[in-house]
Design a protein around this motif. Structure first.
Motif, PDB file in Angstrom:
ATOM      1  N   VAL A 169      16.403  -7.449 -30.096  1.00 49.91           N
ATOM      2  CA  VAL A 169      16.186  -6.837 -28.777  1.00 49.91           C
ATOM      3  C   VAL A 169      14.971  -5.898 -28.832  1.00 49.91           C
ATOM      4  O   VAL A 169      14.126  -5.909 -27.937  1.00 49.91           O
ATOM      5  CB  VAL A 169      17.459  -6.103 -28.309  1.00 49.91           C
ATOM      6  CG1 VAL A 169      17.160  -5.264 -27.078  1.00 49.91           C
ATOM      7  CG2 VAL A 169      18.556  -7.099 -28.010  1.00 49.91           C
ATOM      8  N   ASN A 170      14.866  -5.139 -29.904  1.00 51.98           N
ATOM      9  CA  ASN A 170      13.701  -4.250 -30.046  1.00 51.98           C
ATOM     10  C   ASN A 170      12.411  -5.057 -30.094  1.00 51.98           C
ATOM     11  O   ASN A 170      11.413  -4.687 -29.464  1.00 51.98           O
ATOM     12  CB  ASN A 170      13.806  -3.425 -31.333  1.00 51.98           C
ATOM     13  CG  ASN A 170      14.744  -2.250 -31.162  1.00 51.98           C
ATOM     14  OD1 ASN A 170      15.177  -1.952 -30.054  1.00 51.98           O
ATOM     15  ND2 ASN A 170      15.064  -1.591 -32.265  1.00 51.98           N
ATOM     16  N   ALA A 171      12.433  -6.171 -30.834  1.00 47.04           N
ATOM     17  CA  ALA A 171      11.244  -7.011 -30.942  1.00 47.04           C
ATOM     18  C   ALA A 171      10.875  -7.556 -29.561  1.00 47.04           C
ATOM     19  O   ALA A 171       9.704  -7.547 -29.166  1.00 47.04           O
ATOM     20  CB  ALA A 171      11.507  -8.148 -31.917  1.00 47.04           C
ATOM     21  N   THR A 229      11.461   5.420 -26.927  1.00 46.16           N
ATOM     22  CA  THR A 229      10.215   5.553 -26.176  1.00 46.16           C
ATOM     23  C   THR A 229      10.357   4.758 -24.869  1.00 46.16           C
ATOM     24  O   THR A 229       9.404   4.633 -24.117  1.00 46.16           O
ATOM     25  CB  THR A 229       9.032   4.990 -26.979  1.00 46.16           C
ATOM     26  OG1 THR A 229       9.346   3.662 -27.358  1.00 46.16           O
ATOM     27  CG2 THR A 229       8.718   5.829 -28.194  1.00 46.16           C
ATOM     28  N   LYS A 230      11.571   4.225 -24.684  1.00 46.20           N
ATOM     29  CA  LYS A 230      11.779   3.393 -23.489  1.00 46.20           C
ATOM     30  C   LYS A 230      12.155   4.278 -22.309  1.00 46.20           C
ATOM     31  O   LYS A 230      12.714   5.364 -22.488  1.00 46.20           O
ATOM     32  CB  LYS A 230      12.857   2.350 -23.777  1.00 46.20           C
ATOM     33  CG  LYS A 230      12.368   1.365 -24.834  1.00 46.20           C
ATOM     34  CD  LYS A 230      13.421   0.452 -25.346  1.00 46.20           C
ATOM     35  CE  LYS A 230      12.854  -0.277 -26.559  1.00 46.20           C
ATOM     36  NZ  LYS A 230      13.854  -1.065 -27.265  1.00 46.20           N
ATOM     37  N   GLU A 231      11.875   3.767 -21.130  1.00 47.03           N
ATOM     38  CA  GLU A 231      12.142   4.592 -19.951  1.00 47.03           C
ATOM     39  C   GLU A 231      13.653   4.771 -19.763  1.00 47.03           C
ATOM     40  O   GLU A 231      14.438   3.958 -20.257  1.00 47.03           O
ATOM     41  CB  GLU A 231      11.509   3.976 -18.702  1.00 47.03           C
ATOM     42  CG  GLU A 231      11.962   2.566 -18.452  1.00 47.03           C
ATOM     43  CD  GLU A 231      11.106   1.882 -17.401  1.00 47.03           C
ATOM     44  OE1 GLU A 231      11.584   1.799 -16.268  1.00 47.03           O
ATOM     45  OE2 GLU A 231       9.979   1.444 -17.731  1.00 47.03           O
ATOM     46  N   LEU A 268      19.928   4.274 -29.725  1.00 50.83           N
ATOM     47  CA  LEU A 268      21.002   4.168 -30.718  1.00 50.83           C
ATOM     48  C   LEU A 268      20.955   2.833 -31.474  1.00 50.83           C
ATOM     49  O   LEU A 268      21.758   2.606 -32.377  1.00 50.83           O
ATOM     50  CB  LEU A 268      22.363   4.333 -30.039  1.00 50.83           C
ATOM     51  CG  LEU A 268      22.754   5.779 -29.775  1.00 50.83           C
ATOM     52  CD1 LEU A 268      24.007   5.862 -28.923  1.00 50.83           C
ATOM     53  CD2 LEU A 268      22.958   6.551 -31.064  1.00 50.83           C
ATOM     54  N   GLY A 269      19.978   1.982 -31.118  1.00 48.63           N
ATOM     55  CA  GLY A 269      19.893   0.664 -31.773  1.00 48.63           C
ATOM     56  C   GLY A 269      19.574   0.775 -33.258  1.00 48.63           C
ATOM     57  O   GLY A 269      20.352   0.327 -34.106  1.00 48.63           O
ATOM     58  N   LEU A 270      18.444   1.388 -33.574  1.00 49.76           N
ATOM     59  CA  LEU A 270      18.044   1.501 -34.984  1.00 49.76           C
ATOM     60  C   LEU A 270      18.973   2.403 -35.796  1.00 49.76           C
ATOM     61  O   LEU A 270      19.276   2.086 -36.942  1.00 49.76           O
ATOM     62  CB  LEU A 270      16.584   1.936 -35.100  1.00 49.76           C
ATOM     63  CG  LEU A 270      15.563   0.845 -34.747  1.00 49.76           C
ATOM     64  CD1 LEU A 270      14.143   1.380 -34.882  1.00 49.76           C
ATOM     65  CD2 LEU A 270      15.738  -0.390 -35.623  1.00 49.76           C
TER      66      LEU A 270
HETATM   67 MG   LIG Z   1      16.843  -0.829 -29.551  1.00 44.61          MG
END
Ligand SMILES: [Mg+2]
Ligand SMILES: Nc1ncnc2c1ncn2[C@@H]1O[C@H](COP(=O)(O)OP(=O)(O)OP(=O)(O)O)[C@@H](O)[C@H]1O
Length: 717
Positions: A465-467, A529-531, A538-540
Motif C-alpha cells: 500500500v505504501n508503494a 506525510t499523507k494528508e 501506523l503502517g510501518l
Molecule cells: Mg502505510
C-alpha cells in the motif's frame, strides 16, 4: 798491563765512539778516537798503538780500506786490528781477512766480549813475535778463489771470532725465535680471543639486524593492515601539505600515498562540503604540543563518503597524525540511537494501548449486551452499532500500536515465505490497481521462517500500500525473496543482527522516494506525510513491530525521485512447516466454576456477565491476593482461573504459580492488553497456554473458556 795500552778507535759515529771509549776506559786502557780512516792513518804516523778498533761502514774510506792500508804499512802491520761489523754477509769476513784484519767483533757487542778479544790479541802479539810469520792460505768461497796472506794465528782468531759471533748470533736468534714463538702464541691467543669477540659481536649485530628487520617488517605489516593511515604534514597557508603518507591510506580512501603527494590539494578536495569549514578551523587551532581530533566525511576514490576520524599533533613544526575509518562505528551509533528511540516510543505506545484496551473491552462488551437486549426493530440499534463500529476501529488502532510495541499476541508457525507471497498475490494486484506493474521474483528454494502468518500478510500489505501511494502516476513494485547467510562482518555493521541463515523479503518501488529528513521517522507511530484521513502513520510501525517480534530486522534504502526499497531479514527456520488445522467446533455454554481475577472494574463486570450468561458460576476477585483467598476456600470446586496478567501487587503469573502448586493441573487463561516479558517466558514453558488479547468480545471470551475447559491438560507434567 792495561795501563800502558793505547787503543785507537776509528768510528764516525760520535755516540758509538763514546760508548766504546767508556767500555775501554773502564778497563783502564788509553783510548784515542779517530772519526775517519784518514784521521786514524794520520794518528798512526804520529804514534804507536797497541790495538786498533775500526768501524767498517764509514764515509770516504771504509774499514776494509783503512785495514788494508794499516796492514800494508810495515810500521803498523803488526798492530792487531779488530773490525767492528754487523756481520750481515759471510763475504764481509772474507773481505776482512783479505785486507788483513785480525778479528771481527759483531755489533752490538757486549763489553766483556770486546774486552776479552782485546786481551787475547795483546797476548797473541807477544806470542807471534816468537813464532814468526807464515806464508798464507789459499781457498775457494762463493765460486771465487781467495788468498789470505795472514799467518795461521790470525786466521784462527778470525775463524774463532767469526764462529763465536755466529754462535752468539745463533743464540740471539734462538732467543729471538723463542720471543717470536712466545709472541706468536700470545698473538694467536689474542687473535683467537679477538676472533671470538668479533664473532660474538657479529652474532649480536646479526641478531640486532634481524630483530630490526623483523621489527621493521612487523611495523610495515601493521601499517599496511591497520584500517588506519598515518601522515606527516607541513602546516602552511591555513592548510596541511602532506609530506609522507603510510600505505594504509589506500585502505581508508582508495588513493595511494603517491597520489596524495603528487596532488597537494587532493585530500582536502575530497572532504564533504559541509565538513570543510570545520576542518579549516581545526587546522587553524594546530599549535605545538596540542592534539586535534576531528570527525568528517571523506570521499573515497570510488566516490563513496566514509566517516573518518583524523587526529594530529604538531611536533618540530610538522603535524604528525592518523586517519581512521569510523564508518562502522558511525553506522552503529545511528542504529543505536534509532533503536533507543523506537524502544522509548514503543513503551509509550504500549502503555497507552493497554489502558485503551481495558476501556474498549468494556465498551465493546457492554455494546454487545445492549444490542442483544434491544428488539430487532428498535431505532436505537443503529446508534449502538455505530458505537460498536467506532470501538472496533479504535481496537484495530490499539492492536496496531501493540504490534509496533511488540506486545501483540504472537502465534508463530513455521511457514514458507514464498507461499505467503503467492497467497497474497491476488490481493496485492487488487490493491495496486491497473497502472502499477507487479513483479514477483521468488527464491527457487523454500524460504522457511517462523512467523505469525496473519502478521506476515499484514507486513506485505502495508508495504504494498505504501508503494502504491508513492506511485500515483504508476510505476513498478518488485517483491523478491532470497535465502542468504549473514556474515560476521555484516553483523558487526548492523545492530541486533546475529550471523547465520536468513530469508530476505524485499519490496521495492519506483515511486517518489523518501526525503532524508523524513527517513529517520518513518517507523515512528503516527508519522505520516499523507494528508489527513489518508494515512494514520501506523503502517510501518506495525511492520517494524512484527519483524522485530519475529527475530528479524528491517532496512530501508531510498532515493528521492527514484524509489524506495525495504529489505526484511528473517531468521531461516529449520523445523517442518506446520500443517494447517481447521478449528474444531465448540459448544459455548458450560456449568463449571470459574475464578475471575481482574483489577479493572469495567473488564471484570463485562467478563462476569458474559460467563454467567453462558451458564458458568463465576467467583470474582479484584486482585491476585483476593483470588488466592477465594481459591483456598473453594478447593476442588474451581475448574478454571481466568486472570489478568498485570495487576497491582501480585501479578497473574505469580498467582497461577501458587494455585497450580495447591491444585496441580489447574487450567488457566491469561487475559492481557499486551504481552509482558514475563508472559513471553511462560509461553516457552507452558504448553497450550491460553491467552486472550484485550479487547475481547463476549463471544471470543466464552469460546476460549470452553476450549480450554475441554482441552486435556494445560500444564506440562
Ligand atoms: Mg502505510
Ligand atoms: N514506499 C514508500 N515510498 C515513499 N514514502 C514512503 C514509502 N513507504 C512509507 N513512506 C513514507 O513513510 C511514511 C510512514 O508510512 P506508514 O506506512 O507508517 O504510514 P502511512 O502510510 O502514512 O499511513 P498508514 O500506513 O497508517 O495508512 C509515509 O507517510 C510516507 O511518507
Amino acid at each position: 798491563m792495561t795501563r800502558d795500552t793505547d787503543i785507537l778507535v776509528v768510528e764516525d759515529s760520535p755516540t758509538q765512539a763514546e760508548l766504546t771509549r767508556n767500555i775501554l776506559e773502564g778497563e783502564n786502557y788509553r783510548v784515542f778516537l779517530a772519526e775517519s780512516g784518514a784521521k786514524a792513518l794520520q794518528m798512526l804516523k804520529e804514534r804507536r798503538f797497541n790495538v786498533i778498533l775500526s768501524d767498517i761502514e764509514m764515509p770516504e774510506m771504509n774499514g776494509y780500506e783503512f785495514c788494508r792500508k794499516v796492514k800494508e804499512d810495515p810500521a803498523t802491520k803488526d798492530i792487531p786490528l779488530i773490525l767492528l761489523t754487523r756481520l750481515s754477509d759471510p763475504g764481509d769476513i772474507i773481505t776482512g781477512l783479505e785486507c788483513g784484519a785480525d778479528n771481527f767483533v759483531t755489533k752490538p757487542f757486549k763489553p766483556d766480549y770486546l774486552l776479552s778479544w782485546i786481551k787475547h790479541h795483546l797476548i797473541n802479539i807477544e806470542l807471534r813475535k816468537t813464532m814468526g810469520a807464515q806464508a798464507g792460505l789459499e781457498f775457494f768461497f762463493g765460486g771465487k778463489k781467495h788468498f789470505l796472506a795472514s799467518d795461521r794465528m790470525q786466521i784462527l782468531d778470525i775463524l774463532l771470532s767469526t764462529y763465536e759471533a755466529a754462535v752468539q748470533k745463533n743464540r740471539e736468534l734462538r732467543n729471538v725465535q723463542k720471543d717470536l714463538e712466545l709472541l706468536n702464541s700470545t698473538l694467536e691467543a689474542k687473535v683467537r680471543e679477538r676472533t671470538e669477540h668479533l664473532s660474538r659481536e657479529i652474532k649480536t649485530r646479526t641478531k640486532a639486524e634481524e630483530d630490526l628487520r623483523a621489527a621493521s617488517q612487523r611495523e610495515d605489516m601493521v601499517l599496511r593492515t591497520l584500517p588506519m593511515a598515518f601522515f606527516y604534514a607541513k602546516p602552511e597557508k591555513g592548510g596541511l601539505t602532506l609530506e609522507w603518507v603510510s600505505e594504509g591510506m589506500a585502505k581508508v580512501s582508495g588513493f595511494t600515498p603517491g597520489e596524495y603527494l603528487a596532488a597537494p590539494d587532493l585530500w582536502f578536495s575530497r572532504v564533504h562540503p559541509e565538513d570543510k569549514e570545520k576542518i579549516r578551523s581545526e587546522i587553524g587551532c594546530l599549535a605545538p604540543g596540542r592534539t586535534i581530533n576531528t570527525e568528517f566525511r571523506w570521499m573515497t576514490k570510488e566516490g563513496e563518503y566514509r566517516w573518518v576520524l583524523a587526529s594530529a599533533t604538531v611536533m618540530d613544526g610538522r603535524a604528525l597524525g592518523l586517519v581512521l575509518d569510523i564508518s562502522e562505528r558511525k553506522a552503529l551509533e545511528l542504529q543505536y540511537r534509532q533503536a533507543q528511540k523506537m524502544e522509548a516510543v514503543g513503551r509509550l505506545a504500549g502503555g497507552i494501548a493497554h489502558d485503551f484496551n481495558n476501556l474498549l473491552t468494556a465498551i465493546e462488551g457492554y455494546t454487545g449486551f445492549l444490542l442483544k437486549s434491544l428488539a430487532p426493530d428498535d431505532k436505537r440499534r443503529e446508534d449502538v452499532v455505530e458505537i460498536e463500529k467506532a470501538a472496533q476501529s479504535a481496537a484495530t488502532l490499539t492492536r496496531q500500536l501493540l504490534t509496533f510495541s511488540r506486545q501483540q499476541v504472537f502465534k508463530p508457525q513455521v511457514i514458507d515465505c514464498n507461499a505467503a507471497v503467492r497467497d497474497t498475490r491476488n490481493m496485492m494486484k487488487r490493491l495496486i490497481g491497473e497502472n502499477i506493474t507487479l513483479e514477483i521474483n521468488l527464491a527457487k528454494e523454500e524460504c522457511r521462517i517462523k512467523a505469525d502468518p496473519g502478521q506476515l500478510e499484514q507486513i506485505i500489505m502495508n508495504l504494498i500500500v505504501n508503494a502504491r501511494d508513492a506511485m500515483p502516476n504508476g510505476g513498478k513494485v518488485t517483491i523478491k525473496t532470497e535465502t542468504m547467510e549473514l556474515s560476521e562482518r555484516y553483523c558487526r555493521m548492523h545492530m541486533e543482527v546475529r550471523p547465520g541463515p536468513y530469508v530476505m523479503l524485499m519490496v521495492s518501488d519506483t515511486g517518489c522516494g523518501i526525503s532524508p529528513e523524513a527517513l529517520p521517522h518513518i517507523f515512528e507511530p503516527f508519522y505520516t506525510t499523507k494528508e489527513a484521513g489518508k494515512g494514520t502513520g501506523l503502517g510501518l510501525p506495525t511492520v517494524y513491530g512484527v519483524v522485530k517480534q519475529s527475530g528479524g530486522n528491517i532496512y530501508v534504502y531510498s532515493e528521492p525521485g527514484l524509489g524506495t526499497t525495504f529489505k526484511i531479514y528473517l531468521p531461516r527456520a529449520t523445523e517442518d512447516i506446520a500443517a494447517a488445522q481447521a478449528p474444531a467446533p465448540v459448544e459455548l455454554r458450560g456449568a463449571e466454576t470459574i475464578l475471575l481475577v481482574e483489577d479493572d472494574d469495567g473488564v471484570r463486570g463485562f467478563a462476569l456477565r458474559a460467563l454467567r450468561e453462558s451458564g458458568y458460576t463465576v467467583l470474582e476477585a479484584r486482585n491476585a491476593e483476593e483470588g488466592l483467598e477465594i481459591c483456598e476456600r473453594n478447593i476442588g470446586k474451581i475448574s478454571l482461573v481466568l486472570s489478568d496478567t498485570i495487576m497491582p501487587g501480585m501479578n497473574g503469573h505469580e498467582l497461577y504459580e501458587i494455585i497450580s502448586k495447591r491444585c496441580p493441573g489447574m487450567k488457566v487463561i491469561f487475559m492481557s492488553g499486551y504481552i509482558d516479558s514475563e508472559l513471553a517466558n511462560i509461553r516457552l514453558t507452558v504448553d497450550n497456554l491460553a491467552f486472550l488479547q484485550k479487547p475481547v468480545s463476549a463471544d471470543d471470551l466464552v469460546k476460549k473458556v470452553r476450549e480450554v475447559l475441554d482441552s486435556p491438560a494445560t500444564v506440562k507434567s
